[in-house]
Scaffold this active site. Structure first.
Site, PDB file in Angstrom:
ATOM      1  N   GLU A 113       0.851  -1.194   0.000  1.00  0.00           N
ATOM      2  CA  GLU A 113       0.000   0.000   0.000  1.00  0.00           C
ATOM      3  C   GLU A 113       0.885   1.241   0.000  1.00  0.00           C
ATOM      4  OE1 GLU A 113      -2.759  -0.398   3.260  1.00  0.00           O
ATOM      5  OE2 GLU A 113      -3.794  -2.063   2.315  1.00  0.00           O
ATOM      6  N   HIS A 240      -8.867   9.418   3.460  1.00  0.00           N
ATOM      7  CA  HIS A 240      -8.472   8.356   2.527  1.00  0.00           C
ATOM      8  C   HIS A 240      -8.698   8.880   1.119  1.00  0.00           C
ATOM      9  CE1 HIS A 240      -8.035   4.561   0.508  1.00  0.00           C
ATOM     10  NE2 HIS A 240      -7.685   3.991   1.643  1.00  0.00           N
ATOM     11  N   ARG A 287      -0.564   8.770   1.831  1.00  0.00           N
ATOM     12  CA  ARG A 287      -1.960   9.158   1.721  1.00  0.00           C
ATOM     13  C   ARG A 287      -2.235  10.658   1.754  1.00  0.00           C
ATOM     14  NH1 ARG A 287      -5.315   4.977   5.303  1.00  0.00           N
ATOM     15  NH2 ARG A 287      -4.719   3.395   3.805  1.00  0.00           N
ATOM     16  N   HIS A 348     -11.182   9.561   7.245  1.00  0.00           N
ATOM     17  CA  HIS A 348     -10.955   8.122   7.400  1.00  0.00           C
ATOM     18  C   HIS A 348     -10.395   7.737   8.766  1.00  0.00           C
ATOM     19  CE1 HIS A 348     -10.063   4.101   5.989  1.00  0.00           C
ATOM     20  NE2 HIS A 348      -8.776   4.233   6.259  1.00  0.00           N
ATOM     21  N   ARG A 383      -0.615   8.703   9.342  1.00  0.00           N
ATOM     22  CA  ARG A 383      -0.497   7.249   9.538  1.00  0.00           C
ATOM     23  C   ARG A 383      -0.135   6.526   8.251  1.00  0.00           C
ATOM     24  NH1 ARG A 383      -4.406   2.799   9.066  1.00  0.00           N
ATOM     25  NH2 ARG A 383      -5.758   4.378   8.147  1.00  0.00           N
TER      26      ARG A 383
HETATM   27  P1  FAD Z   1     -13.501   0.176  16.399  1.00  0.00           P
HETATM   28  O1  FAD Z   1     -13.173  -1.032  15.633  1.00  0.00           O
HETATM   29  O2  FAD Z   1     -14.089   1.294  15.684  1.00  0.00           O
HETATM   30  O3  FAD Z   1     -14.430  -0.211  17.622  1.00  0.00           O
HETATM   31  C1  FAD Z   1     -15.029   0.813  18.391  1.00  0.00           C
HETATM   32  C2  FAD Z   1     -15.937   0.170  19.430  1.00  0.00           C
HETATM   33  O4  FAD Z   1     -16.258   1.113  20.423  1.00  0.00           O
HETATM   34  C3  FAD Z   1     -17.271  -0.328  18.886  1.00  0.00           C
HETATM   35  O5  FAD Z   1     -17.558  -1.556  19.488  1.00  0.00           O
HETATM   36  C4  FAD Z   1     -18.280   0.703  19.392  1.00  0.00           C
HETATM   37  O6  FAD Z   1     -19.579   0.199  19.596  1.00  0.00           O
HETATM   38  C5  FAD Z   1     -17.638   1.069  20.704  1.00  0.00           C
HETATM   39  N1  FAD Z   1     -18.059   2.380  21.224  1.00  0.00           N
HETATM   40  C6  FAD Z   1     -17.797   3.602  20.705  1.00  0.00           C
HETATM   41  N2  FAD Z   1     -18.333   4.549  21.488  1.00  0.00           N
HETATM   42  C7  FAD Z   1     -18.943   3.921  22.516  1.00  0.00           C
HETATM   43  C8  FAD Z   1     -19.693   4.341  23.654  1.00  0.00           C
HETATM   44  N3  FAD Z   1     -19.935   5.641  23.908  1.00  0.00           N
HETATM   45  N4  FAD Z   1     -20.176   3.404  24.488  1.00  0.00           N
HETATM   46  C9  FAD Z   1     -19.974   2.086  24.246  1.00  0.00           C
HETATM   47  N5  FAD Z   1     -19.278   1.627  23.196  1.00  0.00           N
HETATM   48  C10 FAD Z   1     -18.765   2.532  22.348  1.00  0.00           C
HETATM   49  N6  FAD Z   1      -6.705   0.054   9.327  1.00  0.00           N
HETATM   50  C11 FAD Z   1      -5.742  -0.830   8.977  1.00  0.00           C
HETATM   51  O7  FAD Z   1      -4.751  -1.005   9.690  1.00  0.00           O
HETATM   52  N7  FAD Z   1      -5.885  -1.545   7.817  1.00  0.00           N
HETATM   53  C12 FAD Z   1      -6.948  -1.410   6.985  1.00  0.00           C
HETATM   54  O8  FAD Z   1      -7.029  -2.084   5.974  1.00  0.00           O
HETATM   55  C13 FAD Z   1      -7.945  -0.471   7.333  1.00  0.00           C
HETATM   56  N8  FAD Z   1      -9.013  -0.267   6.519  1.00  0.00           N
HETATM   57  C14 FAD Z   1     -10.022   0.535   6.953  1.00  0.00           C
HETATM   58  C15 FAD Z   1     -11.176   0.645   6.182  1.00  0.00           C
HETATM   59  C16 FAD Z   1     -12.253   1.393   6.627  1.00  0.00           C
HETATM   60  C17 FAD Z   1     -13.490   1.509   5.781  1.00  0.00           C
HETATM   61  C18 FAD Z   1     -12.162   2.058   7.874  1.00  0.00           C
HETATM   62  C19 FAD Z   1     -13.320   2.861   8.391  1.00  0.00           C
HETATM   63  C20 FAD Z   1     -11.008   1.984   8.630  1.00  0.00           C
HETATM   64  C21 FAD Z   1      -9.930   1.231   8.176  1.00  0.00           C
HETATM   65  N9  FAD Z   1      -8.772   1.114   8.924  1.00  0.00           N
HETATM   66  C22 FAD Z   1      -7.795   0.229   8.547  1.00  0.00           C
HETATM   67  C23 FAD Z   1      -8.675   1.724  10.249  1.00  0.00           C
HETATM   68  C24 FAD Z   1      -9.008   0.663  11.318  1.00  0.00           C
HETATM   69  O9  FAD Z   1     -10.016  -0.185  10.833  1.00  0.00           O
HETATM   70  C25 FAD Z   1      -9.476   1.285  12.594  1.00  0.00           C
HETATM   71  O10 FAD Z   1      -8.596   2.289  13.002  1.00  0.00           O
HETATM   72  C26 FAD Z   1      -9.519   0.226  13.707  1.00  0.00           C
HETATM   73  O11 FAD Z   1     -10.294  -0.856  13.284  1.00  0.00           O
HETATM   74  C27 FAD Z   1     -10.087   0.805  14.961  1.00  0.00           C
HETATM   75  O12 FAD Z   1     -10.259  -0.229  15.870  1.00  0.00           O
HETATM   76  P2  FAD Z   1     -10.719   0.107  17.339  1.00  0.00           P
HETATM   77  O13 FAD Z   1     -10.796  -1.189  18.045  1.00  0.00           O
HETATM   78  O14 FAD Z   1      -9.872   1.173  17.880  1.00  0.00           O
HETATM   79  O15 FAD Z   1     -12.184   0.745  17.155  1.00  0.00           O
HETATM   80  C1  SIN Z   2      -7.191   0.618   2.751  1.00  0.00           C
HETATM   81  O1  SIN Z   2      -7.457  -0.564   2.596  1.00  0.00           O
HETATM   82  O2  SIN Z   2      -6.874   1.389   1.850  1.00  0.00           O
HETATM   83  C2  SIN Z   2      -7.263   1.156   4.126  1.00  0.00           C
HETATM   84  C3  SIN Z   2      -6.010   0.855   4.804  1.00  0.00           C
HETATM   85  C4  SIN Z   2      -5.885   1.681   6.043  1.00  0.00           C
HETATM   86  O3  SIN Z   2      -6.671   2.573   6.299  1.00  0.00           O
HETATM   87  O4  SIN Z   2      -4.911   1.434   6.757  1.00  0.00           O
END
Ligand code: FAD
Ligand code: SIN
Length: 516
Positions: A113, A240, A287, A348, A383
């Site tokens: 990437e 993104h 990015r 993003h 990032r």
């Molecule tokens: P999340 O997975 O967002 O989980 C948040 C949790 O908190 C949820 O369960 C929610 O219900 C809970 N929550 C929030 N507020 C409250 C509240 N007030 N009370 C109770 N619960 C609450 N990163 C990569 O490294 N590689 C990728 O390929 C990639 N692709 C991506 C594609 C997309 C479309 C997106 C949106 C992001 C992508 N990212 C990627 C970024 C990555 O997915 C996220 O940064 C990461 O998954 C965040 O994980 P997390 O556990 O911190 O939060």
């Molecule tokens: C993507 O698949 O382009 C998202 C990867 C990321 O946000 O790290």
């Protein structure tokens, strides 16, 4: 209505789940999700998780790429920790049941990437997050020490503040004792915990166009800030470059960067290549540079999108590696084996958040943060793609080790009052909330987007102040609801983005101002 637990985990994405699975080996856990366990940003991750697996890749190369993407203002110690622990953490995800794609030789198939000098992204087709979330959810549900609370909204953290002490008079450290949680029966539970983990993910919904699911409303950052935790780097909002142009769709569907890694290139609507004008890596530049270049080309041409041209990728690879994107586009009449894909940048990822140390500890005692909500120092000003799932796995592990070693020394704080709902009589009108949310998103999109200026930031600050005051007044009078809490949190984090952007008198990484 208070409940006691050893470990409270707020959030069921990769960060919350990895931490919960580890601490659950030593004590009981309440794991809270604001909707259902599976609805997280984690589930939508496409590209994959970056990790050093085989030569010629090395930890040093991944470290160097991460620092370069972050404009060298990353915390180098944290970068080294994250990258050198990457292989172990990925193996653990595999042990929990995650299936990453393999080649016929049995080696993992690694993608590339933007900003990566090597192929190092482990992936499951183009829906890696779904696969990780599936494996972790199954493992968490099977763990007898984890009690899952779905459809429960965490309102605020418990600190000395809730004991009626004026925070300004607190002499020692601020401590966290758990949280107030609004459950699906509209009861407000006082959850008392020895250790609390915030893993609430990002805040993409402060913008009109975002790849983030609707749960990403910055709740964790806002509640930690209200509790006086240190926050940092929130001016670095990553857009993104390639979300599918489909104006009526929320959230915006992502077209993974791995597609550019496989050979797709960006073109204007007229079909001309343009990325070579902006960076020697062309469409695979970091990015921030690609998103700004697209923004600039759209401004120059007046077009509402540019194209991603996947014609250099073989049909077999398109169908095997990118089946979800193929199916999604086909539904909209775009056949990616023949057609170019209309794309636009979308908000993003939050590079900043609650400031944590190398054990995931926030500045508040017994409060940890991990995942997108945290600012570990890994990302600096921008990032590197696919480093966030990795960061969450590494720092949830480290937080868990730290919490396990000390939770028995922490007594539950029993002197916490129940939530005080006195004086809250108004069933707020939804129109007031939805309209304020739209106004906020419009302010952030128009004045605090990919390209900023002092005058735009000042305008955003002044406009937001009005919505802030209106919402605080409404919140004080209203019967508590998730909607009013989310609006308040969105306003809180938008304020922090603007304030920190105003404070940064330079253009660096994701904070780009025409004035510097
Ligand atoms: P999340 O997975 O967002 O989980 C948040 C949790 O908190 C949820 O369960 C929610 O219900 C809970 N929550 C929030 N507020 C409250 C509240 N007030 N009370 C109770 N619960 C609450 N990163 C990569 O490294 N590689 C990728 O390929 C990639 N692709 C991506 C594609 C997309 C479309 C997106 C949106 C992001 C992508 N990212 C990627 C970024 C990555 O997915 C996220 O940064 C990461 O998954 C965040 O994980 P997390 O556990 O911190 O939060
Ligand atoms: C993507 O698949 O382009 C998202 C990867 C990321 O946000 O790290």
């Amino acid at each position: 209505m208070s409940v006691k637990t050893d470990f409270l985990v707020i959030g069921s994405g990769i960060a919350g789940m990895v931490y919960a699975l580890k601490v659950a080996e030593h004590g009981n856990v309440i794991l809270i999700s604001k909707t259902v366990l599976e609805e997280t940003s984690t589930k939508y991750a496409q590209g994959g998780i970056a990790a050093v697996m085989y030569s010629p890749d090395t930890y040093e190369k991944h470290i160097s790429d991460t620092l370069k993407a972050g404009a060298q203002i990353n915390d180098e110690e944290i970068v080294r920790i994250t990258i050198t622990e990457s292989t172990e953490r990925v193996k653990e995800l595999i042990e929990w049941g995650t299936k990453f794609d393999k080649e016929s030789s049995g080696r993992y198939n690694l993608a590339r990437e933007g900003g990566h000098s090597e192929f190092r992204i482990l992936h499951h087709k183009d829906n890696t997050g779904f696969e990780i979330q599936r494996a972790l959810t199954e493992t968490v549900k099977a763990h007898s020490n984890i009690s899952v609370w779905e459809n429960c909204f965490t309102i605020d953290l418990l600190t000395q503040h809730q004991k009626g002490v004026n925070l300004k008079e607190i002499k020692g450290e601020i401590e966290c004792y758990g949280a107030y949680v609004l459950n699906d029966k509209n009861e407000i539970k006082t959850v008392l915990a020895r250790k609390t983990m915030i893993a609430t993910g990002g805040m993409g919904n402060i913008y009109q166009t975002t790849t983030n699911p609707i749960i990403a409303t910055g709740d964790g950052i806002a509640m930690a800030y209200r509790a006086k935790a240190e926050v940092e780097n929130l001016e670095f909002v990553q857009f993104h470059p390639t979300s599918l142009y489909n104006p009526r769709e929320t959230p915006s569907f992502l077209i993974t960067e791995a597609m550019r890694g496989a050979g797709a290139i960006l073109r204007t609507r007229k079909g001309e290549k343009f990325m070579h004008k902006y960076h020697e890596l062309g469409s695979l530049a970091p990015r921030d540079i690609v998103a700004r270049a697209i923004d600039n080309e759209m401004k120059l041409s007046g077009d509402e999108y540019v194209y991603l041209d996947p014609s250099k990728i073989s049909e077999t690879e398109l169908l095997n590696h990118f089946p979800s994107i193929y199916a999604k586009c086909l539904k909209l009449g775009i056949d990616i084996t023949k057609d170019m894909i209309p794309v636009v940048p979308a908000a993003h990822y939050a590079c900043g958040g609650i400031k944590t140390d190398k054990y995931g500890r926030s500045s508040i005692k017994n409060l940890y943060a991990s995942g997108e909500v945290a600012s570990t120092g890994l990302h600096g000003a921008n990032r590197l793609a696919s480093n966030s799932l990795l960061e969450a796995a590494v720092f949830s592990h480290r937080s868990a080790m730290n919490a396990i070693s000390s939770f028995k020394e922490v007594e539950h704080e029993l002197n916490i009052p129940e939530w005080d709902a006195e004086g809250t009589v108004l069933n707020e009108e939804m129109i007031l909330i939805t309209q304020s949310k739209k106004e906020l998103q419009s302010i952030m999109t128009n004045y605090v987007g990919i390209v900023r200026s002092n005058i735009r930031l000042k305008r955003a600050y002044d406009r937001l102040a009005i919505i802030y005051q209106e919402t605080e007044d409404l919140y004080d009078k209203s019967i508590l609801s998730e909607e009013i809490c989310e609006l308040r949190n969105l306003i809180n984090v938008a304020y922090l983005v603007i304030k920190l952007a105003m404070r940064r008198k330079e253009s660096i990484g994701l904070h780009y101002s025409i004035d510097y």
